[in-house]
Design an enzyme around this catalytic site. Structure first.
Site, short mmCIF file in Angstrom:
data_model
loop_
_atom_site.label_atom_id
_atom_site.label_comp_id
_atom_site.label_asym_id
_atom_site.label_seq_id
_atom_site.Cartn_x
_atom_site.Cartn_y
_atom_site.Cartn_z
N GLY A 1 0.82 -1.21 0.00
CA GLY A 1 0.00 0.00 0.00
C GLY A 1 0.85 1.26 0.00
O GLY A 1 0.48 2.27 -0.61
N ASN A 2 2.02 1.19 0.65
CA ASN A 2 2.89 2.36 0.76
C ASN A 2 3.42 2.82 -0.60
O ASN A 2 3.83 3.96 -0.76
CB ASN A 2 4.06 2.06 1.69
CG ASN A 2 4.86 0.87 1.20
OD1 ASN A 2 4.37 -0.26 1.22
ND2 ASN A 2 6.06 1.10 0.73
N LYS B 1 3.75 -11.80 4.64
CA LYS B 1 4.85 -11.67 3.67
C LYS B 1 5.83 -12.83 3.84
O LYS B 1 6.28 -13.44 2.86
CB LYS B 1 5.58 -10.33 3.85
CG LYS B 1 4.67 -9.14 3.56
CD LYS B 1 5.39 -7.83 3.71
CE LYS B 1 4.42 -6.71 4.01
NZ LYS B 1 3.21 -6.69 3.17
N LYS C 1 -3.10 -10.03 -0.14
CA LYS C 1 -2.29 -9.68 -1.31
C LYS C 1 -1.00 -10.49 -1.39
O LYS C 1 -0.59 -10.90 -2.48
CB LYS C 1 -2.01 -8.17 -1.22
CG LYS C 1 -1.06 -7.59 -2.20
CD LYS C 1 0.34 -7.39 -1.66
CE LYS C 1 0.51 -6.27 -0.67
NZ LYS C 1 1.84 -6.28 -0.03
N LYS D 1 -10.31 -10.40 8.79
CA LYS D 1 -9.53 -9.32 8.16
C LYS D 1 -10.22 -7.98 8.35
O LYS D 1 -11.33 -7.76 7.84
CB LYS D 1 -9.37 -9.67 6.67
CG LYS D 1 -8.82 -8.56 5.82
CD LYS D 1 -7.33 -8.38 6.00
CE LYS D 1 -6.82 -7.22 5.15
NZ LYS D 1 -5.48 -6.79 5.54
P1 ADP Z 1 2.31 -3.41 2.90
O1 ADP Z 1 1.33 -2.30 2.73
O2 ADP Z 1 3.56 -3.21 2.13
O3 ADP Z 1 1.69 -4.78 2.71
P2 ADP Z 1 2.29 -3.80 5.81
O4 ADP Z 1 2.03 -2.59 6.62
O5 ADP Z 1 1.20 -4.79 5.64
O6 ADP Z 1 2.83 -3.30 4.40
O7 ADP Z 1 3.57 -4.58 6.39
C1 ADP Z 1 4.82 -3.91 6.61
C2 ADP Z 1 4.93 -3.52 8.07
O8 ADP Z 1 5.09 -4.69 8.88
C3 ADP Z 1 6.12 -2.69 8.47
O9 ADP Z 1 5.90 -1.33 8.21
C4 ADP Z 1 6.27 -2.99 9.96
O10 ADP Z 1 5.66 -1.97 10.72
C5 ADP Z 1 5.47 -4.25 10.18
N1 ADP Z 1 6.16 -5.35 10.87
C6 ADP Z 1 5.58 -6.16 11.77
N2 ADP Z 1 6.44 -7.10 12.21
C7 ADP Z 1 7.62 -6.87 11.57
C8 ADP Z 1 8.90 -7.52 11.59
N3 ADP Z 1 9.12 -8.58 12.36
N4 ADP Z 1 9.87 -7.03 10.79
C9 ADP Z 1 9.65 -5.96 9.99
N5 ADP Z 1 8.45 -5.30 9.93
C10 ADP Z 1 7.44 -5.75 10.71
MG MG Z 2 -0.21 -5.33 4.00
#
Ligand code: ADP
Ligand code: MG
Length: 314
Positions: free
Chosen positions: A13-14, A277, A215, A131
């Site tokens: 999303g970023n 992820k 996603k 979700k």
């Molecule tokens: P996207 O929109 O790219 O899917 P998300 O917000 O769903 O991003 O996931 C990325 C976020 O996951 C990071 O910004 C961080 O805050 C969070 N996060 C949670 N646990 C971890 C971890 N163990 N290592 C790195 N990031 C983490």
């Molecule tokens: Mg996400």
């Protein structure tokens, strides 16, 4: 069968909104243009790219419109919202990527496919919606929506939020179209927002369902469906981190799938963000996909080369 120069890139999303998630059109366009600069640099090196993307903030905005305008125009179901965001995000991504390639003297088309993903009507996720989507509301409003048949959950100080089922993506139904675009030299953008969840009726017909797909899970499935030699999950952090958010935090570089799976089992990765992820990366590698990388968008090329980000190998 594996295409070594083919990379599936999943944009978080970023990549499409400002950090505050407000998702104004001009912010989205600017963020997409920046992201496509990085993707174009990769295409310029001869890498064959397949793109997918998230849609959380965009669907959230559509849901608010549904809600506020319900007495004027009929609200549309969640699968329609997914399709709509694939259209708008897909068109901005395609246009921005073509422009970024053109700026490098490369003439190449990009094209977005409205992508359906099959799920099982009997998936246990349908009996336990998990979700969170859309905006936070107060308890009174949540009670009103619950009365209309929706599921809302108390998320503490920020308020209540709607929760919907997130079933397992089983099959990218439009994968043949994605492969046809690749064969024609077109950069495909597919399965945005995890894809439009559909079930197959006994008659054979497809029906959209009130759910959202993860996603990152769908990205792993899409990567396998196009025989990608690697997959990059591009997010807003350069690495997956052990002991995240504590003084012992330690970024993970190159790692075997077996070791990463142990860290996941030890609870290092938060559900709903880094958890899916890591899970997607593990699945892709376990199914013979090659290398999976979790990193920030501006480290794409190094990530694919295995020199930046969290690089997961068999
Ligand atoms: P996207 O929109 O790219 O899917 P998300 O917000 O769903 O991003 O996931 C990325 C976020 O996951 C990071 O910004 C961080 O805050 C969070 N996060 C949670 N646990 C971890 C971890 N163990 N290592 C790195 N990031 C983490
Ligand atoms: Mg996400």
């Amino acid at each position: 069968m594996l295409q070594q120069r083919r990379v599936l890139i999943a944009l978080g999303g970023n990549a499409m909104t400002t950090p505050d998630g407000s998702a104004r059109p001009e912010d989205q366009r600017r963020a997409v243009e920046a992201a496509m600069g990085d993707v174009a640099a990769l295409v310029a090196t001869g890498t064959e790219v397949v793109l997918t993307h998230g849609n959380g903030p965009q669907v959230g905005n559509l849901l608010v419109k549904n809600e506020m305008a319900a007495h004027v125009v009929p609200p549309v179901p969640l699968d329609w919202c997914g399709a709509q965001t694939q259209g708008t995000i897909g068109f901005t991504v395609a246009s921005a990527l073509e422009a970024a390639l053109d700026a490098r003297g490369i003439t190449r088309f990009a094209s977005a496919i409205v992508t359906r993903v099959r799920v099982d009507a009997d998936d246990p996720a349908f009996t336990r919606p998990s979700k969170p989507i859309g905006r936070y509301v107060d308890a009174d409003q949540a009670a009103r929506f619950t009365g209309l048949g929706q599921n809302w959950e108390d998320f503490g100080p920020r308020g209540w939020r709607r929760v919907v089922p997130s079933p397992e993506p089983l099959e990218i139904l439009d994968a043949p179209a994605v492969r046809a675009l690749l064969a024609a030299g077109v950069v495909p953008i597919a399965a945005g927002g995890g894809g439009i969840p559909v079930v197959r009726e006994p008659s054979g017909a497809l029906r959209g369902v009130e759910a959202v797909l993860d996603k990152d899970r769908t990205a792993a499935l899409l990567a396998r469906s196009v025989y990608a030699g690697s997959m990059v999950i591009a997010t807003d952090v350069p690495n997956a981190v052990l002991h995240y958010g504590t003084p012992d935090a330690r970024p993970i570089g190159r790692i075997s799938a077996a070791e990463l799976a142990r860290h996941a089992a030890d609870g290092h990765f938060a559900g709903g963000s880094m958890g899916p992820k890591v899970e997607a990366a593990l699945r892709f590698v376990a199914e013979g996909g090659g290398r999976a990388v979790i990193t920030a968008l501006d480290r794409l090329a190094d990530g694919i080369a295995g020199t930046a980000g969290t690089v997961v190998e068999p």
